[in-house]
Enzyme design. Structure first.
Site, PDB file in Angstrom:
ATOM      1  N   ARG A 295      33.887  -7.174 -12.779  1.00 29.58           N
ATOM      2  CA  ARG A 295      33.400  -7.622 -14.091  1.00 29.58           C
ATOM      3  C   ARG A 295      33.735  -6.624 -15.187  1.00 29.58           C
ATOM      4  O   ARG A 295      34.137  -7.012 -16.283  1.00 29.58           O
ATOM      5  CB  ARG A 295      31.895  -7.905 -14.008  1.00 29.58           C
ATOM      6  CG  ARG A 295      31.652  -9.178 -13.225  1.00 29.58           C
ATOM      7  CD  ARG A 295      30.209  -9.578 -13.051  1.00 29.58           C
ATOM      8  NE  ARG A 295      30.203 -10.954 -12.522  1.00 29.58           N
ATOM      9  CZ  ARG A 295      29.111 -11.659 -12.255  1.00 29.58           C
ATOM     10  NH1 ARG A 295      27.913 -11.146 -12.461  1.00 29.58           N
ATOM     11  NH2 ARG A 295      29.212 -12.884 -11.802  1.00 29.58           N
ATOM     12  N   TYR A 439      36.343 -16.729 -16.264  1.00 27.89           N
ATOM     13  CA  TYR A 439      36.406 -16.284 -14.865  1.00 27.89           C
ATOM     14  C   TYR A 439      35.551 -15.035 -14.616  1.00 27.89           C
ATOM     15  O   TYR A 439      35.083 -14.417 -15.544  1.00 27.89           O
ATOM     16  CB  TYR A 439      37.825 -16.206 -14.323  1.00 27.89           C
ATOM     17  CG  TYR A 439      38.843 -15.186 -14.837  1.00 27.89           C
ATOM     18  CD1 TYR A 439      38.533 -14.136 -15.673  1.00 27.89           C
ATOM     19  CD2 TYR A 439      40.176 -15.317 -14.422  1.00 27.89           C
ATOM     20  CE1 TYR A 439      39.516 -13.240 -16.075  1.00 27.89           C
ATOM     21  CE2 TYR A 439      41.156 -14.420 -14.824  1.00 27.89           C
ATOM     22  CZ  TYR A 439      40.820 -13.384 -15.641  1.00 27.89           C
ATOM     23  OH  TYR A 439      41.780 -12.498 -16.035  1.00 27.89           O
ATOM     24  N   GLU A 440      35.327 -14.746 -13.355  1.00 31.43           N
ATOM     25  CA  GLU A 440      34.390 -13.662 -12.953  1.00 31.43           C
ATOM     26  C   GLU A 440      32.986 -13.870 -13.505  1.00 31.43           C
ATOM     27  O   GLU A 440      32.271 -12.907 -13.792  1.00 31.43           O
ATOM     28  CB  GLU A 440      34.921 -12.285 -13.372  1.00 31.43           C
ATOM     29  CG  GLU A 440      36.182 -11.834 -12.671  1.00 31.43           C
ATOM     30  CD  GLU A 440      36.007 -11.640 -11.166  1.00 31.43           C
ATOM     31  OE1 GLU A 440      34.867 -11.496 -10.699  1.00 31.43           O
ATOM     32  OE2 GLU A 440      37.042 -11.664 -10.458  1.00 31.43           O
ATOM     33  N   GLY A 441      32.575 -15.121 -13.651  1.00 38.37           N
ATOM     34  CA  GLY A 441      31.251 -15.427 -14.206  1.00 38.37           C
ATOM     35  C   GLY A 441      31.341 -15.631 -15.697  1.00 38.37           C
ATOM     36  O   GLY A 441      31.722 -14.728 -16.438  1.00 38.37           O
ATOM     37  N   GLN A 446      26.742 -14.211 -17.240  1.00 43.73           N
ATOM     38  CA  GLN A 446      26.489 -12.790 -17.524  1.00 43.73           C
ATOM     39  C   GLN A 446      25.177 -12.626 -18.279  1.00 43.73           C
ATOM     40  O   GLN A 446      24.407 -11.693 -18.036  1.00 43.73           O
ATOM     41  CB  GLN A 446      27.623 -12.186 -18.374  1.00 43.73           C
ATOM     42  CG  GLN A 446      29.017 -12.327 -17.806  1.00 43.73           C
ATOM     43  CD  GLN A 446      29.184 -11.712 -16.436  1.00 43.73           C
ATOM     44  OE1 GLN A 446      28.578 -10.681 -16.136  1.00 43.73           O
ATOM     45  NE2 GLN A 446      29.969 -12.343 -15.583  1.00 43.73           N
TER      46      GLN A 446
END
Lengths: 599, 599
Positions: A295, A439-441, A446
């Site tokens: 992240r 992407y990646e949350g 977040q």
């Protein structure tokens, strides 16, 4: 086409002058990592970014990746650049010597990641994704697994992936369906489909090691029944060499808005030979080890796009002449003045510049904390760094990628209509970086991680740990610098940060929707304040350097001007965010879902 | 791929219920334009948008336009759709009967323009660009010119362009270099290169009529030496029929971020036969006639993208299940709840919805003013409408297109990673609408037009004319609706609008850079307040309908919920804008241009 230049000077300012990385490395036992060594590495990394990666960035976008019966071909030059990357020893830099790494500290790789991504976002994803695989193996693999896979990954001759998402489940991993059945030999047969697998298939490396989330037979439902597996593209023989092809195949690659040089694969596992990594049903816990770093890495991608957009916009603003300055002719020898004379063009440039430099300080600060958590032997230091990292990771991920949307959009806007034309490169930057808030949350994920899991989950303790650092700094410099007004602004924003947190906590006690309703505005508020804290520190430091008679007074003077812009026009964005936060959840939730209609 | 649905019900709400267009048309002498006729036209336009234009939108993006030796081929289906458009009589709708038009009022075409562009931005630009050419001919052409060109353009068998931009001059038209030399027969030979010419060459129509800005020999330098010319692709014979090919040729088409189905041409004029239109050296004045309408039209393109993004995001939010609602399970029969239950997803949807509906009200209100300026015989009405239009045109252009960037970005964000994939159509919307803040004058140009030329140029009079309307409305409804808090919010924002204007005026008297420094934030402030005024009106009207026992109480209730969202979370964005405006020009201008450096 704009040229990318690695921001070496500013990175040295952040890492060496602001964050004192030399002393930090010494304290952690990296005795040989002097500023001179850092400079030497920066110089080489700058050359690689500028001369190898930047020239194939537009080509990657134009050609994209191609697929033919499961075989993926990357754009012209990508494979060769990867070979040079391996040859240069870059993949092994920040990995332990026991696995063939160079044993340099983690944080040193941050700037490289920024520059590689700034020069060529798509290309940088291939080595970037390997990191997740390597971290998982390092933290959770058996010695045998590490011996089989890790050396090759660290030297770069193999690459890795993380296979999480399935068509029906993205963030909500509890719903995932991929299955792994045990075989008699202790291995597993893994079956199912994963989507959005970056670097899932390509032509750069001899083997690809997939880390795959799947369920064992009879595993509990939800997130507590997920295990983690290693699935190599090619199985290994008894000597650890590449042997027969495993039954995992790329079914298709996605047609995307950007990062077209990065192969985003649908991966079909058809009873593929798999090896359990870590404990049964504890797969998601193993994932979290790696997720923090991934992240922060995504936040750094956002930072890299801001810097590249600033560089492109600045070059055009200095070159393009259009209209005269309102305060009198500035370039009498030209038919008009360069557009950098116009206040609104400067507003866009300074937005980019203040975000690039402020976000760079925050990202490197976080990676300094990562160093402490990885290498320090002082338990209380590790605990403190862990706490700060837990708080800052969702902020870095979301704030740096959200602000990248604005900065790359300004990259185009400064060019006027020319910004929309492919050949200038500005629209590619905007398209490439658009994925970073998803992407990646997503930003929403977040934000609820920050406000729900981290802040409310710790009863505000994680917030206090970081705000104490800010308050201590404000106390230290109050009255000692020219910047009391900014010190007070940060101090009062910290008061407000804590008050808002309490207010949300109270209202959420009665209504859990209050957390989600406030979350994204709360995260952005936190981002502006946190970066504001770093701008205060940078301004104080810059003034010290000027007072000491530095020969680079222009550089430091620019820092102070940019800080002024940030305090006047960026930090003040908190005013609207606070209004929105205080408005509560009713304006979102009161309307029945059925009343949302098209027509 | 999402399906576009023409927002017929909401458009009827705006045009018939809110703006009272039936009475307005009657008052202007359009006796036959009843609500029934409007509904019938809407129905047909809806079908054309949904069934003809939407299905070829993605194809246009994938194929783009192709060029071979100056011949441009549009994407599959574009030509056929244009033929159906002509056959359906759409081009002639809002043009006078004397030129073969159907004599319907201008404003009626607004909704059509919105829907056509919402279904297919690229395609809608071909007929859209013809409008500029027709307006110029109508206002400034001789009777002979009108007879030769206008009928064919209005029936749609020919199309038109506006050729302004050159490689070295975009907004700053004073620098343009194209030259027109007089010939013996009263025509001119025009030479030079124009860029960014939308629909400059294509395969849809028999002839293309270019309106070109160029200089006569010995013309004064700058904007006072520009004349306007008609340059047909094919010259006409004595009967007005297409004859020999003129020496104007498309040199290339641009590779762009979006609107790929729209041919953006480099046009080379090589002694092309040209006909002066309007007076010598008065070309720019002639342009301004058309520019207001073109700018509102660009704002409407932004609106259309917001609506389409909302539709796509809503469909996904209702369908995609992921996680459970924080306030308890909502869809027990499904493995998770549809994501519309999550507050942050609703925040994005309501941002889109409140912008689509609020901006639609503003755009149609402006086109109602255009009607008055075109058709009213009451001089004081015309004067008033002219004044309001002068103020609102840059606001509509910039605010509707800037908010479209956010709304289309949310269109992707609601989809998570899927939003980045081409097949869902959301990323195309974002790419297509990105041009709207740049062409027809950037946001920066609109902002300085608003604050400099319009507001300061009229000593605040243009602002007073419009704020008086808002104040009168607030007085009228205060105490008579449930919405006193919102009425007071609008009233106090109007106070603030005038105070800020005075403050800027004072500081600009000493320092002309203050105008540019405040301009974009000032424009956005103006936009949020203006759209807030329309949200107040819509809420009051919706409550009246509910009180009257309307059978559509869901529709009206949704309006009131959306208004609440707007007042709580959109209008409050003015807080940060006001902070930025008050921060002045020093934070932008104090830093020497040389201190802006890459590194």
């Amino acid at each position: 086409m704009q040229n990318y230049k690695a921001p070496e000077r500013d990175t040295l300012f952040v890492t060496q002058e602001l964050l004192g990385m030399e002393a930090h490395y010494q304290a952690l036992g990296f005795d040989e990592v002097s500023e001179d060594l850092v400079r030497a590495i920066y110089t080489e990394a700058g050359k690689f970014s500028e001369n190898i990666l930047a020239p194939i960035n537009a080509i990657g976008d134009q050609e994209g990746c191609k697929i033919d019966d499961g075989v993926v071909t990357t754009p012209t030059g990508f494979k060769e650049a990867y070979a040079q990357y391996v040859e240069g020893g870059w993949p092994s830099m920040a990995h332990p010597e026991e696995f063939g790494g160079q044993g340099l500290p983690y944080s040193l790789a941050t700037s490289l990641a920024e520059w590689f991504s700034g020069a060529n976002h798509s290309w940088a994803m291939y080595p970037g994704l390997s990191q997740g695989c390597m971290e998982t193996l390092k933290s959770h693999g058996t010695e045998e697994q590490q011996a089989l896979f890790l050396d090759k990954l660290i030297e770069g001759s193999w690459t890795g992936t993380m296979c999480l998402t399935e068509p029906h489940c993205g963030s909500d991993l509890g719903m995932l369906k991929c299955k792994a059945e045990p075989n008699d030999d202790g291995s597993y047969s893994l079956t199912g489909t994963k989507i959005f697998i970056s670097a899932g298939e390509h032509d750069m490396s001899e083997n690809i090691i997939h880390i795959v989330l799947a369920r064992l037979p009879g595993a509990p439902a939800g997130t507590k029944g997920i295990s983690l597996f290693i699935v190599p593209k090619y199985n290994l023989d008894e000597n650890g060499n590449v042997a027969d092809r495993n039954t995992v195949k790329c079914g298709s690659i996605e047609h995307k808005m950007g990062i077209k040089g990065s192969a985003t694969c649908v991966m079909n596992f058809d009873g593929a030979k798999a090896h359990l990594i870590g404990q049964e049903n504890r797969g998601l816990n193993c994932m979290f080890t790696f997720m923090n770093i991934a992240r922060i890495g995504t936040g750094v991608e956002g930072l890299s796009a801001i810097e590249a957009a600033f560089q492109g916009a600045l070059a055009y603003a200095q070159d393009r002449v259009q209209f005269r300055s309102m305060s009198g002719v500035k370039s009498p020898d030209k038919p008009a003045d360069p557009i950098i004379v116009h206040p609104d063009v400067r507003r866009m440039l300074l937005t980019q510049k203040s975000l690039a430099e402020g976000n760079r300080a925050l990202a490197n600060y976080c990676m300094k904390l990562v160093d402490v958590t990885c290498y320090s032997k002082d338990e209380s230091d590790v605990k403190l760094a862990d706490a700060k990292l837990a708080l800052l990771t969702p902020i870095v991920k979301a704030f740096l990628t959200e602000t990248a949307q604005e900065a790359t959009s300004y990259g185009m806007q400064v060019y006027g209509g020319h910004g929309y034309i492919a050949e200038w490169g500005m629209e590619q930057l905007a398209r490439d970086t658009r994925i970073c808030t998803m992407y990646e949350g997503t930003t929403g994920i977040q934000a609820i991680d920050l406000l729900g899991r981290k802040i409310m989950g710790s009863n505000g303790e994680l917030l206090n740990v970081f705000t104490q650092e800010i308050r201590d700094y404000c106390t230290e410099v109050r009255g000692k610098s020219m910047f009391n007004a900014w010190t007070n602004a940060i101090d009062s924003h910290v008061d407000e940060w804590q008050q808002i947190t309490k207010d949300i906590g109270l209202s959420a006690a009665n209504n859990p929707e209050e957390l989600g309703a406030a979350s994204v505005d709360y995260l952005m508020f936190s981002g502006y304040v946190t970066v504001g804290y770093f701008w205060l520190k940078m301004a104080v430091l810059a003034q010290e350097k000027i007072d000491q008679g530095s020969s680079e007074s222009d550089f430091y003077q620019a820092k102070i001007h940019t800080a002024k812009f940030y305090f006047d026009r960026m930090l003040t964005r908190t005013r609207s965010l606070v209004s929105a936060i205080h408005s509560g959840s009713e304006n979102l939730m009161q309307m029945d879902a059925e009343l949302f209609k098209v027509g």
